[in-house]
Design an enzyme around this catalytic site. Sequence first.
Site, PDB file in Angstrom:
ATOM      1  N   HIS A 161       0.818  -1.235   0.000  1.00 16.64           N
ATOM      2  CA  HIS A 161       0.000   0.000   0.000  1.00 16.64           C
ATOM      3  C   HIS A 161       0.843   1.271   0.000  1.00 16.64           C
ATOM      4  CE1 HIS A 161      -3.609  -2.309   0.506  1.00 16.64           C
ATOM      5  NE2 HIS A 161      -3.221  -2.811   1.665  1.00 16.64           N
ATOM      6  N   ASP A 196      -2.649 -10.486  -2.568  1.00 20.26           N
ATOM      7  CA  ASP A 196      -3.226 -10.068  -1.283  1.00 20.26           C
ATOM      8  C   ASP A 196      -4.714  -9.753  -1.497  1.00 20.26           C
ATOM      9  OD1 ASP A 196      -2.155  -8.885   1.589  1.00 20.26           O
ATOM     10  OD2 ASP A 196      -3.894  -7.771   0.865  1.00 20.26           O
ATOM     11  N   HIS A 198      -6.278  -7.292  -0.446  1.00 17.89           N
ATOM     12  CA  HIS A 198      -6.432  -5.858  -0.699  1.00 17.89           C
ATOM     13  C   HIS A 198      -5.645  -5.436  -1.934  1.00 17.89           C
ATOM     14  CE1 HIS A 198      -6.858  -6.505   3.734  1.00 17.89           C
ATOM     15  NE2 HIS A 198      -7.921  -5.739   3.544  1.00 17.89           N
ATOM     16  N   ASP A 285      -4.563 -13.039   3.272  1.00 17.08           N
ATOM     17  CA  ASP A 285      -5.831 -12.626   3.881  1.00 17.08           C
ATOM     18  C   ASP A 285      -7.036 -12.974   3.017  1.00 17.08           C
ATOM     19  OD1 ASP A 285      -4.754 -10.736   2.177  1.00 17.08           O
ATOM     20  OD2 ASP A 285      -4.864  -9.071   3.592  1.00 17.08           O
TER      21      ASP A 285
HETATM   22  C1  FKS Z   1      -9.557   0.089   9.747  1.00 18.31           C
HETATM   23  C2  FKS Z   1      -9.596  -0.623   8.450  1.00 18.31           C
HETATM   24  C3  FKS Z   1      -8.316  -0.461   7.741  1.00 18.31           C
HETATM   25  C4  FKS Z   1      -6.599  -1.668   6.750  1.00 18.31           C
HETATM   26  C5  FKS Z   1      -6.328  -2.904   5.979  1.00 18.31           C
HETATM   27  C6  FKS Z   1      -4.876  -2.978   5.598  1.00 18.31           C
HETATM   28  C7  FKS Z   1      -4.559  -4.232   4.841  1.00 18.31           C
HETATM   29  C8  FKS Z   1      -3.065  -4.408   4.712  1.00 18.31           C
HETATM   30  C9  FKS Z   1      -2.641  -5.536   3.793  1.00 18.31           C
HETATM   31  C10 FKS Z   1      -1.121  -5.630   3.788  1.00 18.31           C
HETATM   32  F1  FKS Z   1      -0.716  -6.597   2.982  1.00 18.31           F
HETATM   33  F2  FKS Z   1      -0.569  -4.511   3.390  1.00 18.31           F
HETATM   34  F3  FKS Z   1      -0.679  -5.928   4.984  1.00 18.31           F
HETATM   35  N1  FKS Z   1      -7.927  -1.697   7.240  1.00 18.31           N
HETATM   36  N2  FKS Z   1      -8.878  -0.670  10.743  1.00 18.31           N
HETATM   37  O1  FKS Z   1      -3.173  -6.771   4.207  1.00 18.31           O
HETATM   38  O2  FKS Z   1      -3.101  -5.327   2.476  1.00 18.31           O
HETATM   39 ZN    ZN Z   2      -4.259  -7.362   2.685  1.00 17.96          ZN
END
Ligand code: FKS
Ligand code: ZN
Length: 343
Positions: A161, A196, A198, A285
């Site tokens: 990110h 991932d 996300h 995830d």
């Molecule tokens: C409030 C919701 C925010 C953030 C999710 C981040 C995901 C991170 C990820 C990484 F690989 F970068 F670690 N949510 N608490 O899993 O994509």
């Molecule tokens: Zn993620």
Amino acid sequence: MKTFYSAAHLKHRPAQEFERGRLAPAVEVPERAECVRRRIEERKIGPLLEPSRFDDDIVLAVHDAGLVSFLGSAHARWRKHYGEDAPDAIPSAWPARGMSARLSGEIESQLGSYSFDTATPITRGTWDAARDAANVALSAAEAVAEGEGSAFALTRPPGHHASFDVFGGYCYLNNVAIAAEWLTKKGRSVAILDVDYHHGNGTQSIFYDRKDVLFISVHADPSFAFPHFLGFADENGQSTGEGFNLNLPLPRGTDWARYAEALGRALHRVRDFGPDVLLVSLGLDTFEDDPIAQFKLTRPDYLRMGEAIAGLKLPTIFNFEGGYDLNGLAEITVNVLEGFEGR
Ligand code: FKS
Ligand code: ZN
């Protein structure tokens, strides 16, 4: 395969993040990488190696010098401002529409200017951990450049990110982008496959106008999932990079049948591109029990994922990203590596 790992990640132990309007225990915790490391050792995946130290030049080839120096000094400055036992630094104001993006020297101004969310606290040890995670990714890239068929970079904190000048989403430096940039400087073309849950908004934006680095992401549709503002299917790259960015957003509840179809399309595009090296942003995830995500992949599906990636027969670097179910995380991560190796 060789695994690169640095104990420096243990210094990054954020206490809390904002979740549903409240401070909640952080989910991006040291135990994530520790349980994976233990299973790598138990399953004898290969040697566990410390990273080499790489110069800042390669970090600065990807990231803004202002961001890098901010991250390096942020917590000390936060403590200077709020006292020696101040908690983790979390931003609280951002230069949004209608405001100037003027950067002052003040810590709150800089925190807001260089970040995009509240989920990414800066702790006393964050910089040491993030900087060594880049070394871990670079060391895996170097091993593959020197002839290893594959390598695993057990990076923490994650990176996908983080963009040129913005940190967020638990990410500070974009480990995969830094490794990709290093490989291109060695004359290799690179495909990045981000699996991932996300969308890897940081990686996408860093390579958006380039054709020597193909970026492909299979992820939860940003119309319902973090990072919300990037990762839509019509983002194809720009100028010379047009056609070298592929987003495959998927709906809530995606299971292996649906996932495998998208992964197949992604792998097809990698094959067409014909890179010298494949870099996998390996987020875990997508697992059915993940506490912050909504896909439905099961433990054996990760063996299939590894096998499918192996089908490309490319020098491959797996780079750890997200994955938060501490009961399944080690097994599913190592399943990808074992599936890849045909074990
Ligand atoms: C409030 C919701 C925010 C953030 C999710 C981040 C995901 C991170 C990820 C990484 F690989 F970068 F670690 N949510 N608490 O899993 O994509
Ligand atoms: Zn993620």
